[in-house]
Design an enzyme around this catalytic site. Structure first.
Site, PDB file in Angstrom:
ATOM      1  N   HIS A  40       0.853  -1.185   0.000  1.00 39.00           N
ATOM      2  CA  HIS A  40       0.000   0.000   0.000  1.00 39.00           C
ATOM      3  C   HIS A  40       0.893   1.241   0.000  1.00 39.00           C
ATOM      4  CE1 HIS A  40       0.970  -1.198   4.120  1.00 39.00           C
ATOM      5  NE2 HIS A  40       1.198   0.095   4.269  1.00 39.00           N
ATOM      6  N   HIS A 127       6.279   6.026  -1.879  1.00 37.32           N
ATOM      7  CA  HIS A 127       6.882   4.808  -2.409  1.00 37.32           C
ATOM      8  C   HIS A 127       6.079   3.601  -1.929  1.00 37.32           C
ATOM      9  CE1 HIS A 127       8.471   5.038   1.666  1.00 37.32           C
ATOM     10  NE2 HIS A 127       8.623   3.718   1.586  1.00 37.32           N
TER      11      HIS A 127
END
Length: 185
Positions: A40, A127
């Site tokens: 996620h 990221h």
């Protein structure tokens, strides 16, 4: 309960990330790979939160983000924190609607700070964590695989984010969605 706020990814993105991980595993480095289906885009790690606080937090997040419109992101590129010479975290980058993502993260941070959570001191670096390095074996090979990277990329729309509970187990963390906050613009 251990809690964080994050943008979920579509199933197609999880499949692409699993393929990237397979390519990186060829380096035979000592990395604990994140379960691809669990990857996620974290907006804010909160740590321990009382369950009774979650509905209030969700309401404040809905209010703070109610005018934000959905936006697009793309998965692209591989890298490592703090760098390829001494990697600790292997990641996939994101690009596209980074201004909208940054605004979303700032609003989430502001709500959380207002609830007494410490503001993150490091700048937001969006990221997707693919794995965490656990040893020194074959780091040069891992760095080479990261440099070569995966030319594949994939776009997706961010139209919601979640408050998650994270339960640590010997097999890795398990995530449960506690609340969903939609972006309605």
């Amino acid at each position: 309960m251990r809690t964080f706020i994050a943008v979920p990814l579509p199933a197609e993105s999880h499949e692409l990330l699993a393929g990237m991980q397979q390519e990186l595993k060829a380096a035979e480095a000592e990395v604990r790979w994140t379960a691809a289906k669990s990857i996620h885009l974290t907006l804010k790690f909160l740590g321990e939160v009382e369950p009774a606080e979650i509905p209030r937090m969700a309401g404040l997040l809905r209010e703070a983000c109610r005018r934000l419109a959905p936006f697009g992101l793309s998965l692209r590129g591989l890298g490592a924190f703090p760098g390829l010479r001494n990697p600790r975290v292997v990641w996939c980058g994101v690009e596209g609607g980074l201004a909208a993502l940054g605004e979303l993260q700032r609003r989430v941070e502001g709500v959380c700070e207002g609830l007494g959570f410490a503001r993150e001191q490091r700048g937001f670096s969006p990221h997707l964590t693919l794995g965490r390095v656990k040893g020194r074996r074959n780091l040069h090979r891992l760095a080479d695989c990261i440099k070569i990277g995966s030319p594949r990329e994939q776009s997706f729309e961010v139209n919601a984010f979640h408050i998650y509970r994270s339960t640590l187990t010997p097999q890795g963390a398990l995530y449960d969605i506690l609340e969903t906050i939609d972006l309605e613009g």
